[in-house]
Design a protein around this motif. Sequence first.
Motif, short mmCIF file in Angstrom:
data_model
loop_
_atom_site.label_atom_id
_atom_site.label_comp_id
_atom_site.label_asym_id
_atom_site.label_seq_id
_atom_site.Cartn_x
_atom_site.Cartn_y
_atom_site.Cartn_z
N LEU A 283 0.83 -1.20 0.00
CA LEU A 283 0.00 0.00 0.00
C LEU A 283 0.87 1.25 0.00
CD1 LEU A 283 -2.60 -0.97 2.76
CD2 LEU A 283 -2.90 -1.15 0.27
N LEU A 284 0.46 2.29 -0.73
CA LEU A 284 1.07 3.61 -0.61
C LEU A 284 0.39 4.31 0.56
CD1 LEU A 284 1.19 4.87 -4.32
CD2 LEU A 284 2.72 3.28 -3.15
N VAL A 285 1.17 4.76 1.54
CA VAL A 285 0.60 5.34 2.74
C VAL A 285 1.24 6.69 3.04
CG1 VAL A 285 -0.01 3.12 3.76
CG2 VAL A 285 2.21 4.12 4.25
N ASP A 286 0.48 7.53 3.70
CA ASP A 286 0.86 8.92 3.98
C ASP A 286 0.94 9.13 5.49
OD1 ASP A 286 0.94 11.65 4.40
OD2 ASP A 286 -0.91 12.10 3.31
N ARG A 287 2.13 9.47 5.99
CA ARG A 287 2.29 9.87 7.39
C ARG A 287 2.74 11.33 7.48
NH1 ARG A 287 5.55 6.06 11.34
NH2 ARG A 287 4.63 7.57 12.81
N ALA A 288 2.42 12.09 6.45
CA ALA A 288 2.82 13.50 6.42
C ALA A 288 1.63 14.42 6.53
CB ALA A 288 3.60 13.79 5.14
#
Length: 497
Positions: A283-288
């Motif tokens: 999965l492409l995930v965003d923690r920003a």
Amino acid sequence: MAGSEVTTHDPAGGSAGFAGQHVTVAGLGVSGISAARALAGLGARVTVVDGGDGDKQRAAARELEAAGIAVRLGDGATLPEGTDLVVTSPGWKPDSPLFAAAAAAGVDVVGDVEIAWRLRETVTGAPPAAWLAVTGTNGKTTTVRMLASILEAEGLHTTAVGNIGTPIIDVVLGQGKDGARPYDVLAVELSSYQLHWAPSLRAHSAAVLNLAPDHLDWHGSMAAYAADKGRIYEGNTVACVYNVADQATEDLVREADVEEGCRAIGFTLGAPAPSQLGVVEGLLVDRAFVADRQKQAQELAEVADIAPGSGTPAPHNIANALAAAALARAYGVGPAAVRDGLRAFHPEAHRIQHIADLAGVTYIDDSKATNTHAAEASLAAYPHIVWIAGGLAKGATFDELVQKSAARLRGVVLIGADRALIREALARHAPDVPVVDLDRTDTGAMSEAVREATRLAEPGDTVLLAPACASMDMFVNYNKRGEAFADAVGELTARDH
């Protein structure tokens, strides 16, 4: 001239202060012609200079002269008398005599991107479109096109511009004409050449995808090349996007002078840390761009969503997708649009393009891999490869590329003028890999290269055209080289049937 401030910018004026100025445009290429026509239309007195005097230049000159633009062929070194500003085409080197003459006369030199930036506020009554900018040694075009697809999926009016082929001045001046809807945001590809000549550029957010030696004959050194790439971060207002795997890109962020509150956002093929985007279990995930980046992560898409139907995405294209997603998220785009935009994206020809599967062997065209950095990324995408390589080396060396890729090589077929450089690197670092050295540089060599690669390949292997070299020794451009490869694979199909 680099870095000097230009005093002709007048945001309040409908022509950005160009009316009545004598502007010299260097070069009769696509961007030079675009700049000349645009500035003349804004009331400037324009002279175009070009060192060439062939049929192509004369034809372009006749068209410009018919529009009231002066053209001087065969002399690209002399500054026309009374010049107030020089606008250069990207390929003209900073040490060109014309620019030395401009510096001696106290005349600024800028590029078409700088002109477009100054004009952005004067074209429509609406606020100017935000610029989301991308540069890097490789992957710029793919990333910008992914970004535009994501922005469109969000319902934004956008387009991909700049080094991608559409002159950015034409796009900026075309906004709002004939009732057209002004753009909300632009996905802007910028080369190191363009950045060198754009001192006023201040993007909403920008990304440097990677840095590797390239165009050093133009910039003079790797440090100068990197500095020009880093110009893309200057004055960013929301996000500076960098590659976690390429420390040099993060260093450029640290050195940049940005607006208060602008954030450094990394992208990685591994699990992301806070303020990063990355990959977790496919999965492409965003923690920003989440409420609590210390504890939260937002799923954006599956890796399989990246240009579905094109096979498993190569690692560097996953990185490109993450960079595009980071810029889109910096602009406020939602997760669903990232997924839908990546699904809608279709790679351009000759960029890791799947050609065929024959007898268990996959044939991939990455003719766009015209330098070692691009070829390294391409070779890293497949476990067992018969590599077709060679062409014009442009001063490159191949030892590091071969060292990193040796374990993946089933065999190598060499073509082109500088193939000996690759053969010697293979002898040093992969002496057990079979090598076929085709001693010919005619266009028909590609058919023989594909036949030899097929002979070396085993079921499960990939025959990969990733030349690591320019094409002009054998072909007009990398597109024609890729087409020759596809045609040669087609000959195999016809033969088998």
